[in-house]
Motif scaffolding. Sequence first.
Motif, PDB file in Angstrom:
ATOM      1  N   MET A  84       0.832  -1.195   0.000  1.00 38.52           N
ATOM      2  CA  MET A  84       0.000   0.000   0.000  1.00 38.52           C
ATOM      3  C   MET A  84       0.874   1.255   0.000  1.00 38.52           C
ATOM      4  O   MET A  84       0.637   2.189  -0.762  1.00 38.52           O
ATOM      5  CB  MET A  84      -0.915  -0.010   1.227  1.00 38.52           C
ATOM      6  CG  MET A  84      -1.746   1.224   1.401  1.00 38.52           C
ATOM      7  SD  MET A  84      -2.671   1.160   2.945  1.00 38.52           S
ATOM      8  CE  MET A  84      -1.391   0.868   4.140  1.00 38.52           C
ATOM      9  N   LEU A  85       1.888   1.272   0.823  1.00 36.58           N
ATOM     10  CA  LEU A  85       2.769   2.442   0.897  1.00 36.58           C
ATOM     11  C   LEU A  85       3.524   2.654  -0.403  1.00 36.58           C
ATOM     12  O   LEU A  85       3.703   3.795  -0.843  1.00 36.58           O
ATOM     13  CB  LEU A  85       3.738   2.294   2.066  1.00 36.58           C
ATOM     14  CG  LEU A  85       3.075   2.343   3.441  1.00 36.58           C
ATOM     15  CD1 LEU A  85       4.094   2.023   4.520  1.00 36.58           C
ATOM     16  CD2 LEU A  85       2.419   3.674   3.683  1.00 36.58           C
ATOM     17  N   THR A  86       3.954   1.572  -1.030  1.00 36.06           N
ATOM     18  CA  THR A  86       4.635   1.678  -2.318  1.00 36.06           C
ATOM     19  C   THR A  86       3.715   2.316  -3.348  1.00 36.06           C
ATOM     20  O   THR A  86       4.121   3.218  -4.093  1.00 36.06           O
ATOM     21  CB  THR A  86       5.105   0.292  -2.798  1.00 36.06           C
ATOM     22  OG1 THR A  86       6.021  -0.235  -1.841  1.00 36.06           O
ATOM     23  CG2 THR A  86       5.764   0.360  -4.156  1.00 36.06           C
ATOM     24  N   ALA A  87       2.462   1.879  -3.379  1.00 36.62           N
ATOM     25  CA  ALA A  87       1.497   2.446  -4.329  1.00 36.62           C
ATOM     26  C   ALA A  87       1.233   3.916  -4.036  1.00 36.62           C
ATOM     27  O   ALA A  87       1.183   4.746  -4.958  1.00 36.62           O
ATOM     28  CB  ALA A  87       0.195   1.645  -4.279  1.00 36.62           C
ATOM     29  N   LEU A  88       1.082   4.279  -2.760  1.00 36.13           N
ATOM     30  CA  LEU A  88       0.839   5.682  -2.404  1.00 36.13           C
ATOM     31  C   LEU A  88       2.042   6.555  -2.730  1.00 36.13           C
ATOM     32  O   LEU A  88       1.907   7.676  -3.215  1.00 36.13           O
ATOM     33  CB  LEU A  88       0.469   5.801  -0.927  1.00 36.13           C
ATOM     34  CG  LEU A  88      -0.904   5.245  -0.546  1.00 36.13           C
ATOM     35  CD1 LEU A  88      -1.051   5.196   0.971  1.00 36.13           C
ATOM     36  CD2 LEU A  88      -2.011   6.062  -1.172  1.00 36.13           C
ATOM     37  N   ARG A  89       3.242   6.066  -2.455  1.00 37.27           N
ATOM     38  CA  ARG A  89       4.462   6.823  -2.789  1.00 37.27           C
ATOM     39  C   ARG A  89       4.580   7.013  -4.298  1.00 37.27           C
ATOM     40  O   ARG A  89       4.980   8.081  -4.774  1.00 37.27           O
ATOM     41  CB  ARG A  89       5.704   6.117  -2.256  1.00 37.27           C
ATOM     42  CG  ARG A  89       5.836   6.153  -0.764  1.00 37.27           C
ATOM     43  CD  ARG A  89       6.306   7.505  -0.304  1.00 37.27           C
ATOM     44  NE  ARG A  89       6.574   7.452   1.116  1.00 37.27           N
ATOM     45  CZ  ARG A  89       6.559   8.496   1.908  1.00 37.27           C
ATOM     46  NH1 ARG A  89       6.318   9.680   1.423  1.00 37.27           N
ATOM     47  NH2 ARG A  89       6.804   8.367   3.174  1.00 37.27           N
ATOM     48  N   ARG A  90       4.266   5.974  -5.063  1.00 36.31           N
ATOM     49  CA  ARG A  90       4.330   6.078  -6.525  1.00 36.31           C
ATOM     50  C   ARG A  90       3.331   7.136  -7.005  1.00 36.31           C
ATOM     51  O   ARG A  90       3.657   7.969  -7.858  1.00 36.31           O
ATOM     52  CB  ARG A  90       4.030   4.728  -7.172  1.00 36.31           C
ATOM     53  CG  ARG A  90       4.275   4.717  -8.664  1.00 36.31           C
ATOM     54  CD  ARG A  90       4.097   3.340  -9.320  1.00 36.31           C
ATOM     55  NE  ARG A  90       4.550   2.242  -8.510  1.00 36.31           N
ATOM     56  CZ  ARG A  90       3.753   1.259  -8.053  1.00 36.31           C
ATOM     57  NH1 ARG A  90       2.469   1.265  -8.309  1.00 36.31           N
ATOM     58  NH2 ARG A  90       4.242   0.266  -7.340  1.00 36.31           N
ATOM     59  N   ALA A  91       2.123   7.118  -6.460  1.00 35.81           N
ATOM     60  CA  ALA A  91       1.115   8.121  -6.840  1.00 35.81           C
ATOM     61  C   ALA A  91       1.590   9.526  -6.480  1.00 35.81           C
ATOM     62  O   ALA A  91       1.412  10.467  -7.262  1.00 35.81           O
ATOM     63  CB  ALA A  91      -0.217   7.811  -6.154  1.00 35.81           C
ATOM     64  N   GLU A  92       2.187   9.664  -5.300  1.00 32.81           N
ATOM     65  CA  GLU A  92       2.722  10.960  -4.870  1.00 32.81           C
ATOM     66  C   GLU A  92       3.770  11.460  -5.867  1.00 32.81           C
ATOM     67  O   GLU A  92       3.744  12.621  -6.290  1.00 32.81           O
ATOM     68  CB  GLU A  92       3.333  10.818  -3.478  1.00 32.81           C
ATOM     69  CG  GLU A  92       3.954  12.075  -2.927  1.00 32.81           C
ATOM     70  CD  GLU A  92       4.614  11.841  -1.574  1.00 32.81           C
ATOM     71  OE1 GLU A  92       4.534  12.756  -0.746  1.00 32.81           O
ATOM     72  OE2 GLU A  92       5.201  10.764  -1.350  1.00 32.81           O
ATOM     73  N   ASP A  93       4.677  10.581  -6.287  1.00 26.75           N
ATOM     74  CA  ASP A  93       5.716  10.953  -7.252  1.00 26.75           C
ATOM     75  C   ASP A  93       5.107  11.339  -8.606  1.00 26.75           C
ATOM     76  O   ASP A  93       5.546  12.299  -9.250  1.00 26.75           O
ATOM     77  CB  ASP A  93       6.713   9.811  -7.450  1.00 26.75           C
ATOM     78  CG  ASP A  93       7.567   9.549  -6.227  1.00 26.75           C
ATOM     79  OD1 ASP A  93       7.635  10.416  -5.325  1.00 26.75           O
ATOM     80  OD2 ASP A  93       8.167   8.443  -6.157  1.00 26.75           O
ATOM     81  N   GLN A  94       4.096  10.585  -9.031  1.00 28.71           N
ATOM     82  CA  GLN A  94       3.465  10.866 -10.315  1.00 28.71           C
ATOM     83  C   GLN A  94       2.716  12.198 -10.290  1.00 28.71           C
ATOM     84  O   GLN A  94       2.782  12.972 -11.245  1.00 28.71           O
ATOM     85  CB  GLN A  94       2.539   9.712 -10.701  1.00 28.71           C
ATOM     86  CG  GLN A  94       3.316   8.445 -11.002  1.00 28.71           C
ATOM     87  CD  GLN A  94       2.458   7.196 -11.014  1.00 28.71           C
ATOM     88  OE1 GLN A  94       1.384   7.152 -10.425  1.00 28.71           O
ATOM     89  NE2 GLN A  94       2.951   6.158 -11.668  1.00 28.71           N
ATOM     90  N   ILE A  95       2.023  12.480  -9.195  1.00 29.49           N
ATOM     91  CA  ILE A  95       1.313  13.754  -9.068  1.00 29.49           C
ATOM     92  C   ILE A  95       2.311  14.910  -9.059  1.00 29.49           C
ATOM     93  O   ILE A  95       2.106  15.935  -9.711  1.00 29.49           O
ATOM     94  CB  ILE A  95       0.422  13.767  -7.812  1.00 29.49           C
ATOM     95  CG1 ILE A  95      -0.762  12.806  -8.017  1.00 29.49           C
ATOM     96  CG2 ILE A  95      -0.062  15.174  -7.495  1.00 29.49           C
ATOM     97  CD1 ILE A  95      -1.559  12.533  -6.759  1.00 29.49           C
ATOM     98  N   ARG A  96       3.406  14.745  -8.338  1.00 33.31           N
ATOM     99  CA  ARG A  96       4.443  15.784  -8.300  1.00 33.31           C
ATOM    100  C   ARG A  96       5.023  16.013  -9.702  1.00 33.31           C
ATOM    101  O   ARG A  96       5.228  17.152 -10.112  1.00 33.31           O
ATOM    102  CB  ARG A  96       5.549  15.399  -7.313  1.00 33.31           C
ATOM    103  CG  ARG A  96       6.598  16.504  -7.154  1.00 33.31           C
ATOM    104  CD  ARG A  96       7.600  16.210  -6.054  1.00 33.31           C
ATOM    105  NE  ARG A  96       6.943  16.340  -4.755  1.00 33.31           N
ATOM    106  CZ  ARG A  96       6.731  15.335  -3.907  1.00 33.31           C
ATOM    107  NH1 ARG A  96       7.137  14.129  -4.183  1.00 33.31           N
ATOM    108  NH2 ARG A  96       6.125  15.539  -2.758  1.00 33.31           N
TER     109      ARG A  96
END
Length: 107
Positions: A84-96
Amino acid sequence: MKGFSSGITPMGIDDLVEQVITMKSMSLKRVLDIANRAYVKAGGLYLPLSKEQAEKHTIGDTLADFIVIEIHETYDKEDKGFSMLTALRRAEDQIRAIADAIEDAIE
């Protein structure tokens, strides 16, 4: 990000990471409670109460809907939330990355 302020701080996800690391396992309800507190702390109103509510977009906040859906779809009590954290971090990076690209195009 050159002067860009989305109002969203990484603090919310960091709070969730800290909770996951210090606990052997968490219920999905506990993860959602932590995520909701972090979301509100970062300036959001609140997260939907269920995946069904998020999928119907009943509160009108698509980011909140996305977060709840992503948590539900990646939650795995056995791996201490790391998927879950990996997916959230990836989304955070993509949004940034998207925000940076848009900002660069504006300048």
